[in-house]
Design a protein around this motif. Structure first.
Motif, PDB file in Angstrom:
ATOM      1  N   LEU A 141       0.837  -1.203   0.000  1.00 13.22           N
ATOM      2  CA  LEU A 141       0.000   0.000   0.000  1.00 13.22           C
ATOM      3  C   LEU A 141       0.874   1.256   0.000  1.00 13.22           C
ATOM      4  N   LYS A 142       1.996   1.207   0.695  1.00 10.14           N
ATOM      5  CA  LYS A 142       2.905   2.349   0.721  1.00 10.14           C
ATOM      6  C   LYS A 142       3.435   2.653  -0.670  1.00 10.14           C
ATOM      7  N   ARG A 143       3.713   1.607  -1.435  1.00 12.06           N
ATOM      8  CA  ARG A 143       4.235   1.825  -2.790  1.00 12.06           C
ATOM      9  C   ARG A 143       3.187   2.492  -3.674  1.00 12.06           C
ATOM     10  N   VAL A 144       1.949   2.045  -3.564  1.00  9.16           N
ATOM     11  CA  VAL A 144       0.866   2.670  -4.340  1.00  9.16           C
ATOM     12  C   VAL A 144       0.704   4.132  -3.934  1.00  9.16           C
ATOM     13  N   PHE A 145       0.748   4.378  -2.634  1.00  9.72           N
ATOM     14  CA  PHE A 145       0.622   5.742  -2.125  1.00  9.72           C
ATOM     15  C   PHE A 145       1.798   6.595  -2.586  1.00  9.72           C
ATOM     16  N   GLY A 146       2.996   5.983  -2.627  1.00 14.72           N
ATOM     17  CA  GLY A 146       4.175   6.709  -3.073  1.00 14.72           C
ATOM     18  C   GLY A 146       4.057   7.180  -4.509  1.00 14.72           C
ATOM     19  N   ILE A 147       3.484   6.344  -5.378  1.00  8.67           N
ATOM     20  CA  ILE A 147       3.274   6.730  -6.776  1.00  8.67           C
ATOM     21  C   ILE A 147       2.296   7.901  -6.863  1.00  8.67           C
TER      22      ILE A 147
END
Length: 272
Positions: free
Chosen positions: A247-253
């Motif tokens: 989820l952090k990676r999606v949020f980072g994008i």
């Protein structure tokens, strides 16, 4: 505000509350670009729009973190001794940064600083790299000094401080889930001190619209808080079930797109 303005702020509030509970962040960073859009639509002075968006976003953290704190506390995830040790410095730093430094920054530089902060946060989210444990927690003087530094930095970018407190706690051998939960507990004193600083430092500014207390625009706070206090506990519950790293990676994008918006705002403010 129009119904579309209210709907946009409430949508952002629901998302920011969810992220506050799920990832331990205050959620203010995702609110700022959208509040800039709303404040532009309302015709607020360009000299204060970015300041008001950041200050208003920070004010909402008071409520989103309160809800997230309770959710984490029920699971005994927060190290309250550590929160108590770091909070005094954060309060001092938040007051100084919010009252003395924040208003002194011009809109152009404030937009640029916020954009750089979002890029840094997005990279941290994407790589999800945890600092290697390096040592134990410092003594009272060290914790106060770090807290003051974190409070100043957080007040300038309108963040709850997790972007700097979590890596610090992990480096000091605090368990990851405790560090994430404790960052929610630290978000409240930072938000309270910075918000008071924003109000004090900008009181009487002739460019501020009706409905504001200093840089904090109360109608926007109400729209955001009315939904965020309900979504924060939901995020905290899911934090123990979902793959938070993914989820952090999606949020980072997503943050990269918000950073692009803020860089464009900075460009316009500089007159390029």
């Amino acid at each position: 505000m129009s119904l579309s303005d209210i709907a946009l702020l409430m949508l952002c509030g629901s998302i920011s509350g969810f992220l506050a509970g799920l990832l331990g962040i205050g959620g203010g960073m995702i609110l700022v670009p959208f509040m800039i859009l709303v404040f532009n639509h309302l015709g607020f002075s360009q000299d204060v729009i970015v300041h008001m968006a950041i200050a208003t976003g920070m004010a909402t953290i008071l409520f989103t973190t309160s809800s997230a704190i309770w959710a984490h506390h029920k699971h005994s995830s927060i190290d309250w001794k550590l929160v108590a040790a770091l909070s005094p410095g954060m309060v001092v730093g938040g007051l100084i940064g919010g009252s003395e430094l924040f208003e002194a920054l011009k809109t152009s530089w404030l937009s640029l600083c916020f954009a750089v902060f979002i890029v840094y946060t997005s990279i941290q989210m994407l790589i999800n790299k945890k600092p290697a444990p390096g040592r134990d927690l410092p003594g009272p003087a060290g914790l106060f000094s770090f807290g003051a530094f974190a409070g100043v930095l957080a007040s300038l970018v309108g963040a709850g401080g997790a972007f700097i407190t979590v890596p610090f706690m992990l480096w000091c051998n605090v368990k990851p889930h405790v560090a994430m939960a404790s960052s929610s507990g630290l978000g409240f004193p930072i938000a309270a001190a910075a918000t008071l600083g924003y109000m004090y430092g900008s009181w009487g500014n002739p460019n501020l619209p009706a409905g504001s207390m200093g840089f904090v625009y109360l109608p926007a706070v109400a729209c955001i808080v009315v939904v965020s206090i309900f979504t924060a506990p939901f995020g905290a519950r899911l934090a123990r079930k979902l793959d938070v790293a993914q989820l952090k990676r999606v949020f980072g994008i997503m943050l990269f797109f918000l950073a692009a918006f803020m860089f464009n705002e900075s460009r316009k403010a500089f007159g390029f």
